[in-house]
Design a protein around this motif. Structure first.
Motif, PDB file in Angstrom:
ATOM      1  N   ILE A  14       7.669   6.483  -1.762  1.00 12.64           N
ATOM      2  CA  ILE A  14       6.843   5.323  -1.428  1.00 12.64           C
ATOM      3  C   ILE A  14       6.448   5.428   0.046  1.00 12.64           C
ATOM      4  N   VAL A  73      10.896  -4.474  -3.966  1.00 12.58           N
ATOM      5  CA  VAL A  73       9.461  -4.658  -4.137  1.00 12.58           C
ATOM      6  C   VAL A  73       9.174  -4.828  -5.623  1.00 12.58           C
ATOM      7  N   ASP A  77       3.070  -3.852  -7.228  1.00 10.53           N
ATOM      8  CA  ASP A  77       2.486  -3.795  -5.887  1.00 10.53           C
ATOM      9  C   ASP A  77       2.359  -2.365  -5.366  1.00 10.53           C
ATOM     10  N   LEU A  78       2.896  -1.398  -6.105  1.00  6.90           N
ATOM     11  CA  LEU A  78       2.789  -0.002  -5.680  1.00  6.90           C
ATOM     12  C   LEU A  78       1.426   0.545  -6.090  1.00  6.90           C
ATOM     13  N   TYR A 114       2.493   1.530  -0.542  1.00 10.80           N
ATOM     14  CA  TYR A 114       2.928   0.131  -0.581  1.00 10.80           C
ATOM     15  C   TYR A 114       2.388  -0.571   0.653  1.00 10.80           C
TER      16      TYR A 114
END
Length: 116
Positions: A14, A73, A77-78, A114
């Protein structure tokens, strides 16, 4: 180029696109958890400046990261990218879990963005 249609999985990388806590834009984290396809509403931990255990011989396979900063998270949302990066993981040599028996290896994994 088409972006991956594969969903995020623990062990993926990420890249943070903005500063948050002690993480700075461009820093790379690892997604923690049991290795499986994640759903958009799943909540998973990401960990920066990590040491990550990942043993493909374990069933189920999982990634356990320590380091930090780290926080949870929502997987939805990635942001998918068409990039991969090489991450360093460790596992127990020969599956024997004892002190001093860890070995490091690298693995090329998908990269997700992200935006905090």
């Amino acid at each position: 180029m088409l972006k991956s249609t594969r969903s995020p999985r623990p062990g993926d990388a990420i890249r943070i696109l903005g500063d948050k806590y002690e993480a700075r834009a461009g820093d790379i984290a690892v997604l923690d958890g049991i290795v499986r396809n994640l759903k958009p509403d799943d909540v998973q931990m990401i960990c920066f400046r990590f040491s990550a255990y990942r043993d493909p011989d374990d069933k189920p396979e999982y990634v356990s990261a320590s380091g930090g900063p780290a926080w949870y998270v929502t997987v939805g949302d990635l942001i998918p990218t068409d990039e991969t990066v090489t991450l360093r993981f460790w596992r127990f040599k020969g599956g024997i879990q004892r002190a001093g028996n860890g070995v490091e290896y690298t693995l090329e994994v998908p990269l997700w963005d992200y935006r905090p």
